[in-house]
Design a protein around this motif. Structure first.
Motif, short mmCIF file in Angstrom:
data_model
loop_
_atom_site.label_atom_id
_atom_site.label_comp_id
_atom_site.label_asym_id
_atom_site.label_seq_id
_atom_site.Cartn_x
_atom_site.Cartn_y
_atom_site.Cartn_z
N VAL A 97 0.87 -1.17 0.00
CA VAL A 97 0.00 0.00 0.00
C VAL A 97 0.91 1.23 0.00
CG1 VAL A 97 -1.72 1.29 1.34
CG2 VAL A 97 -1.84 -1.24 1.20
N GLU A 98 0.58 2.18 -0.85
CA GLU A 98 1.44 3.37 -0.98
C GLU A 98 1.69 4.03 0.38
OE1 GLU A 98 -0.01 6.17 -3.83
OE2 GLU A 98 1.80 7.43 -3.71
N GLY A 99 2.93 4.35 0.63
CA GLY A 99 3.29 5.07 1.86
C GLY A 99 3.55 4.17 3.05
N THR A 100 3.42 2.85 2.86
CA THR A 100 3.69 1.92 3.95
C THR A 100 4.96 1.12 3.65
OG1 THR A 100 2.50 -0.03 3.11
CG2 THR A 100 1.19 1.65 4.27
N ALA A 101 5.56 0.60 4.71
CA ALA A 101 6.80 -0.16 4.53
C ALA A 101 6.53 -1.66 4.46
CB ALA A 101 7.77 0.14 5.67
N ASP A 102 5.41 -2.11 5.01
CA ASP A 102 5.20 -3.56 5.09
C ASP A 102 3.73 -3.97 5.02
OD1 ASP A 102 4.35 -2.59 7.45
OD2 ASP A 102 5.79 -3.67 8.70
N TRP A 103 2.88 -3.12 4.46
CA TRP A 103 1.46 -3.43 4.37
C TRP A 103 1.17 -3.92 2.95
CZ3 TRP A 103 -3.03 0.61 5.45
CH2 TRP A 103 -4.26 -0.08 5.44
N ALA A 104 1.02 -5.24 2.81
CA ALA A 104 0.83 -5.82 1.48
C ALA A 104 -0.41 -5.25 0.81
CB ALA A 104 0.72 -7.34 1.59
N TYR A 105 -0.28 -4.89 -0.45
CA TYR A 105 -1.41 -4.32 -1.19
C TYR A 105 -2.52 -5.35 -1.35
CZ TYR A 105 -4.15 -2.43 -5.05
OH TYR A 105 -5.18 -1.98 -5.84
N SER A 106 -2.13 -6.56 -1.69
CA SER A 106 -3.10 -7.64 -1.90
C SER A 106 -2.39 -8.96 -1.74
CB SER A 106 -3.72 -7.55 -3.30
OG SER A 106 -4.35 -8.78 -3.64
N GLU A 107 -3.07 -9.88 -1.09
CA GLU A 107 -2.55 -11.24 -0.96
C GLU A 107 -2.32 -11.87 -2.34
OE1 GLU A 107 -4.48 -15.39 0.85
OE2 GLU A 107 -5.53 -13.48 1.04
N PHE A 108 -3.03 -11.35 -3.34
CA PHE A 108 -3.03 -11.99 -4.66
C PHE A 108 -2.33 -11.16 -5.73
CE2 PHE A 108 -6.79 -13.59 -2.41
CZ PHE A 108 -6.51 -14.96 -2.44
N ALA A 109 -1.55 -10.18 -5.30
CA ALA A 109 -0.96 -9.26 -6.29
C ALA A 109 -0.10 -10.01 -7.33
CB ALA A 109 -0.15 -8.18 -5.61
N GLY A 110 0.73 -10.93 -6.85
CA GLY A 110 1.58 -11.67 -7.78
C GLY A 110 0.76 -12.56 -8.70
#
Ligand SMILES: Cc1cc2nc3c(=O)[nH]c(=O)nc-3n(C[C@H](O)[C@H](O)[C@H](O)COP(=O)(O)O)c2cc1C
Length: 190
Positions: A97-110
């Motif tokens: 997530v923009e502006g975060t260091a470790d908050w995954a955008y989505s479990e399924f992004a890959g």
């Protein structure tokens, strides 16, 4: 493991059955802007978790300025063949997530990026284009070159063009074409 030049199941679409990852491209063959648009549109049409569409692309046509900046960041292995491809597409995933260091955008992004790239690759087959997806490039250097935001990752590239060799050609050695059998990839099936 079996070499799978021709899938055993006759119902596999001929374009998929004949698909392979070339390690040589026709350096004269060009892809027009309309075909580039259709590749991007195919990616746009891919499904994604929550319709998150966690993908962005850098598009480099051989001879243009983006291509000139991109090619130096190929690894030695891919630099042997990828620069001759008509088009290099960098496939990027939104990992955070923009502006975060470790908050995954989505479990399924890959998963989602892979599916969008698969759509693009199949659209390429429809247009008569061969494609080779690859990871052999300097991810950090590429991110710096194109100022990719830190919450995104340059995950893979796809080289599109016209193959300069047949799938079984010895010059394609290096990318294994072995496949697990249907039984080997099935944990449960009646
Ligand atoms: C995520 C991904 C990364 C890959 N990375 C490379 C790579 O760095 N170099 C390469 O030559 N091929 C790469 N490949 C291509 C595979 O080696 C190739 O698809 C596989 O050996 C099967 O061969 P085929 O595509 O001809 O059926 C990659 C493919 C994928 C999907």
């Amino acid at each position: 493991m079996t070499i799978c030049e021709v899938p055993a199941a006759p119902a596999v679409h001929p374009a998929l059955a004949g698909r392979f990852s070339p390690v040589g491209f026709d350096p004269e063959f060009e892809i027009g802007a309309a075909h580039v648009d259709s590749l991007l549109d195919a990616a746009r049409m891919a499904p994604s978790a929550g319709n998150g569409q966690p993908w962005m692309f850098l598009v480099a046509r051989r001879g243009d300025e983006i291509h000139r900046r991109l090619v130096p960041h190929l690894a030695r292995s891919s630099s042997m063949w990828a620069p001759d491809a008509s088009l290099l597409v960098v496939n990027c995933t939104q990992v955070l997530v923009e502006g975060t260091a470790d908050w995954a955008y989505s479990e399924f992004a890959g998963y989602d990026l892979g599916q969008a790239v698969a759509h693009m690759t199949v659209q390429g087959l429809h247009l008569g284009l061969d494609a080779h997806q690859f990871r052999a490039f300097d991810r950090d250097a590429l991110a710096a070159e194109f100022q990719i935001p830190p919450h995104w990752e340059a995950t893979t590239m796809t080289a599109f063009g016209r193959a300069s060799h047949a799938p079984g050609d010895v010059s394609s050695a290096g990318t294994s074409r072995e496949r697990a059998s249907r039984d080997e990839i099935t944990w449960a099936r009646d």
